[in-house]
Design an enzyme around this catalytic site. Structure first.
Site, PDB file in Angstrom:
ATOM      1  N   GLY A 250     -24.676 -22.768  -1.525  1.00 22.88           N
ATOM      2  CA  GLY A 250     -25.743 -21.868   0.548  1.00 22.88           C
ATOM      3  C   GLY A 250     -25.492 -20.898   0.065  1.00 22.88           C
ATOM      4  O   GLY A 250     -24.733 -20.418   0.053  1.00 22.88           O
TER       5      GLY A 250
ATOM      6  N   CYS B  67     -20.075 -22.858  -6.798  1.00 20.44           N
ATOM      7  CA  CYS B  67     -20.314 -21.206  -5.246  1.00 20.44           C
ATOM      8  C   CYS B  67     -19.994 -21.839  -3.651  1.00 20.44           C
ATOM      9  O   CYS B  67     -19.128 -21.767  -3.833  1.00 20.44           O
ATOM     10  CB  CYS B  67     -21.829 -20.823  -5.639  1.00 20.44           C
ATOM     11  SG  CYS B  67     -21.705 -19.363  -4.202  1.00 20.44           S
ATOM     12  N   TYR B  68     -20.976 -21.833  -2.746  1.00 16.84           N
ATOM     13  CA  TYR B  68     -20.422 -22.463  -1.691  1.00 16.84           C
ATOM     14  C   TYR B  68     -19.726 -23.588  -1.788  1.00 16.84           C
ATOM     15  O   TYR B  68     -18.877 -24.939  -0.919  1.00 16.84           O
ATOM     16  CB  TYR B  68     -21.164 -22.633  -0.639  1.00 16.84           C
ATOM     17  CG  TYR B  68     -21.175 -23.295   0.362  1.00 16.84           C
ATOM     18  CD1 TYR B  68     -21.106 -22.654   1.509  1.00 16.84           C
ATOM     19  CD2 TYR B  68     -21.369 -24.665   1.187  1.00 16.84           C
ATOM     20  CE1 TYR B  68     -20.821 -22.146   3.061  1.00 16.84           C
ATOM     21  CE2 TYR B  68     -21.037 -24.859   2.112  1.00 16.84           C
ATOM     22  CZ  TYR B  68     -20.451 -24.118   3.642  1.00 16.84           C
ATOM     23  OH  TYR B  68     -20.692 -24.333   4.460  1.00 16.84           O
TER      24      TYR B  68
ATOM     25  N   HIS C 124     -23.040 -19.261 -10.760  1.00 15.14           N
ATOM     26  CA  HIS C 124     -23.957 -20.370 -10.490  1.00 15.14           C
ATOM     27  C   HIS C 124     -24.289 -21.290 -11.749  1.00 15.14           C
ATOM     28  O   HIS C 124     -25.401 -20.219 -12.967  1.00 15.14           O
ATOM     29  CB  HIS C 124     -26.035 -19.740 -10.126  1.00 15.14           C
ATOM     30  CG  HIS C 124     -25.165 -19.710  -8.189  1.00 15.14           C
ATOM     31  ND1 HIS C 124     -25.548 -20.531  -7.918  1.00 15.14           N
ATOM     32  CD2 HIS C 124     -24.661 -18.554  -7.853  1.00 15.14           C
ATOM     33  CE1 HIS C 124     -25.330 -20.580  -6.405  1.00 15.14           C
ATOM     34  NE2 HIS C 124     -24.642 -19.361  -6.170  1.00 15.14           N
TER      35      HIS C 124
ATOM     36  N   GLU D  43     -26.978 -22.936 -12.668  1.00 10.95           N
ATOM     37  CA  GLU D  43     -27.727 -23.453 -12.787  1.00 10.95           C
ATOM     38  C   GLU D  43     -28.900 -22.055 -13.397  1.00 10.95           C
ATOM     39  O   GLU D  43     -30.372 -23.332 -14.112  1.00 10.95           O
ATOM     40  CB  GLU D  43     -28.458 -24.282 -11.240  1.00 10.95           C
ATOM     41  CG  GLU D  43     -28.059 -23.493 -10.669  1.00 10.95           C
ATOM     42  CD  GLU D  43     -27.201 -22.904  -9.963  1.00 10.95           C
ATOM     43  OE1 GLU D  43     -27.029 -23.357  -8.172  1.00 10.95           O
ATOM     44  OE2 GLU D  43     -25.991 -23.203 -10.277  1.00 10.95           O
TER      45      GLU D  43
ATOM     46  N   ASP E 285     -51.845 -33.499 -11.963  1.00  9.16           N
ATOM     47  CA  ASP E 285     -50.845 -34.040 -11.429  1.00  9.16           C
ATOM     48  C   ASP E 285     -51.820 -35.459 -11.496  1.00  9.16           C
ATOM     49  O   ASP E 285     -51.241 -36.880 -11.659  1.00  9.16           O
ATOM     50  CB  ASP E 285     -50.604 -33.820 -10.524  1.00  9.16           C
ATOM     51  CG  ASP E 285     -49.086 -32.999 -10.174  1.00  9.16           C
ATOM     52  OD1 ASP E 285     -48.700 -32.383 -11.432  1.00  9.16           O
ATOM     53  OD2 ASP E 285     -49.848 -31.871  -8.995  1.00  9.16           O
TER      54      ASP E 285
ATOM     55  N   LYS F 128     -42.669 -30.743 -11.885  1.00  7.71           N
ATOM     56  CA  LYS F 128     -43.765 -30.520 -12.575  1.00  7.71           C
ATOM     57  C   LYS F 128     -43.635 -29.987 -14.126  1.00  7.71           C
ATOM     58  O   LYS F 128     -44.425 -30.951 -15.569  1.00  7.71           O
ATOM     59  CB  LYS F 128     -44.491 -29.074 -12.178  1.00  7.71           C
ATOM     60  CG  LYS F 128     -45.715 -28.685 -12.714  1.00  7.71           C
ATOM     61  CD  LYS F 128     -46.854 -29.006 -12.039  1.00  7.71           C
ATOM     62  CE  LYS F 128     -47.631 -28.882 -12.862  1.00  7.71           C
ATOM     63  NZ  LYS F 128     -49.378 -29.702 -11.418  1.00  7.71           N
TER      64      LYS F 128
END
Length: 517
Positions: free
Chosen positions: A55, A82-83, A172, A174, A230, A372
């Protein structure tokens, strides 16, 4: 129900990537903003583990985000990123201070002792690359924690209390710039949390079909089918769930790409045997847009006309109790943003404006838990053709906004449609379609002098656009070799009457946008 992990969001720009990595590991997860999470809501969700995101705030600031205090007494495994690591440390008795050495970008992480989080990834003494983005840093770890890894700017780059199954990393995992990150998150959800990894599109398909049947009962559902990914997946899933209780309405605006209208009708009416109303409203749309060159006016007219036509066709088939819509998980996340920001505007290619209220219908949104890429995987699971579920993004107004600064006419649409088809055909032949995020042609409001045979020509210029991206928020142009560009230009000029010049757009986003108008 599959095992679940909860991600508590502290406002990082990449929190969605955490969710995507966890789901790639076969584990269902959701993102909840920190100020809407409580011990009770975590228990109700059924979380087996919790991840605290990064964050932008500083833990040292008064009123900065925190996890619910009761979280640490629930007996759940926790990973702070992280945060999230800093909040975990501060709340458990450690210390966080502004760093003298800010780390941003690639950094080398040195493992100092074994840890379940790094099992099979790195051993003590190894150095691995990670991605850092922090100013504050942990300067004292809470009681019971050990230092697992360090970096030049973060002496507590990874920490662990393995008895309580609490872990924190300053980097991070991710993002793709941390090559070991995917394995670290997999270790956390599988080896530490103990999730089975059985959340698949096959499982989701069965679960969602049961959910739709329970919601709809014997009611009737209408679905606005655009031919996009979609709405196509929504239609196929609902048809499997409720059969003839579903009616799809395909409003053909006349702004589709080459062959797409025919494909929609063929796939859904002929192959899936879905009740499909195909309304060719191209004359109406063009008449409403006569004389218009302003892009915003074009969009508003197209949107309003679409709603009017859809409503008329829906009433003609006897109305419905439910309206199906292709809302995706990123839309849902944004709508509950802890910053209080407005809900994201759902793209016009799968949204039918105020119709639920106007026609007294309830919403069915079977894709609202999916990203998606997961929607595409579900489409393949449902048997939709690859060239439909893998199709590049396409704007709601279609080709209408790829003829900038000009009135829309059938002639201009036909010229653009042919040029676009040639361009995409060459991209597919080169094996590049799935590498590129989006590619299309634009018919420019410019006529140029040319020589065709022995005669002078004065025809349109055409621009080609191709970008790489992960989410469409930022993008870079695709670096075709010049031989490819030359081949495409040659075909367009020779095969499309009305174009005598081709250019290639090498603008990134930002500062440009992906579309021209």
């Amino acid at each position: 129900m599959s095992d679940r992990v909860l991600i508590i969001d502290f406002g990082s720009q990449v929190t969605q990537l955490i969710a995507r990595r966890v789901r790639e590991a076969g584990v269902y997860c959701e993102i909840h903003p920190f100020n809407r999470v409580s011990v009770e809501s975590i228990a109700a969700f059924g979380a087996r583990g919790v991840i605290l995101s990064g964050g932008p705030a500083s833990v040292a600031d008064f009123g900065s985000p925190r996890a619910p205090d009761g979280l640490f007494g629930m007996g759940l495994p926790i990973l702070g990123i992280c945060y999230g690591q800093q909040a975990l440390c501060e709340q458990l008795g450690g210390k966080v201070e502004p760093g003298d050495h800010r780390e941003f970008g690639r950094a080398m992480l040195r493992l100092v002792q074994p840890c379940a989080l790094f099992d099979g990834v790195a051993a003590a003494g190894d150095e691995v690359q990670v991605w850092m983005s922090h100013g504050d840093r942990v300067t004292a770890i809470p009681p019971g924690f050990k230092v697992v890894a360090t970096s030049e700017g973060a002496p507590f780059a990874a920490i662990a209390n393995e008895d309580r199954r609490f872990y924190g990393v300053q980097f991070h995992p991710e993002v793709v710039h941390t090559p070991i990150g995917k394995q670290l998150l997999s270790n956390f959800v599988h080896k530490i949390v103990g999730c089975a990894g059985d959340w698949t599109m096959k499982a989701f398909r069965a679960q969602e079909i049961a959910k739709v049947r329970q919601q709809v009962g014997k009611g009737r559902v209408i679905c606005g089918l655009s031919g996009g990914v979609d709405s196509s997946v929504v239609a196929a899933l609902l048809h499997e769930a409720i059969g003839d209780q579903l009616t799809c309405v395909f409003v053909d605006t006349g702004f589709m790409r080459s062959g797409e209208s025919e494909q929609v009708v063929s796939v859904f009416r002929d192959r899936f045997n879905i009740k499909l109303v195909h309304k060719d409203a191209s004359d109406l749309f063009l008449s409403k847009l006569a004389g218009q060159t302003d892009p915003e006016k074009k969009r508003k007219i197209i949107g309003a006309t679409f709603i009017d036509v859809f409503e008329e066709e829906a009433r003609a088939v006897g109305g419905a109790d439910f309206l199906a819509q292709g809302t995706l998980y990123p839309d849902v996340i944004e709508s509950v943003s802890f910053t209080g920001g407005p809900s994201v505007t759902i793209k016009s290619h799968h949204n039918v404006g105020g119709l639920p209220e106007r026609m007294n219908m309830k919403l069915v949104e079977p894709l609202r838990e999916l990203f998606k890429d997961e929607v595409r995987a579900l489409g393949r699971e449902l048997g939709l053709p690859d060239d439909m579920v893998g199709r590049h993004p396409f704007p709601g107004p279609g080709l209408a906004i790829r003829i900038p600064g000009q009135e829309l006419t059938r002639e201009r649409l036909d010229i653009l449609r042919k040029a676009d088809a040639i361009y995409l055909d060459e991209i597919r032949k080169a094996g590049l379609y799935d590498v590129i995020w989006q590619a299309f042609a634009v018919l420019l409001p410019v006529r140029t002098v040319g020589v065709m045979g022995d005669s002078r020509s004065y025809d349109y210029a055409c621009a080609l656009r191709a970008v790489t991206s992960t989410d469409g928020m930022t993008a870079d142009f695709y670096p075709f070799d010049m031989a490819f560009i030359g081949r495409v230009a040659n075909r367009i000029i020779n095969e499309v009457k009305g174009i005598n010049r081709v250019t290639y757009d090498i603008t990134s986003k930002p500062p440009g946008t992906i579309e021209w108008e």
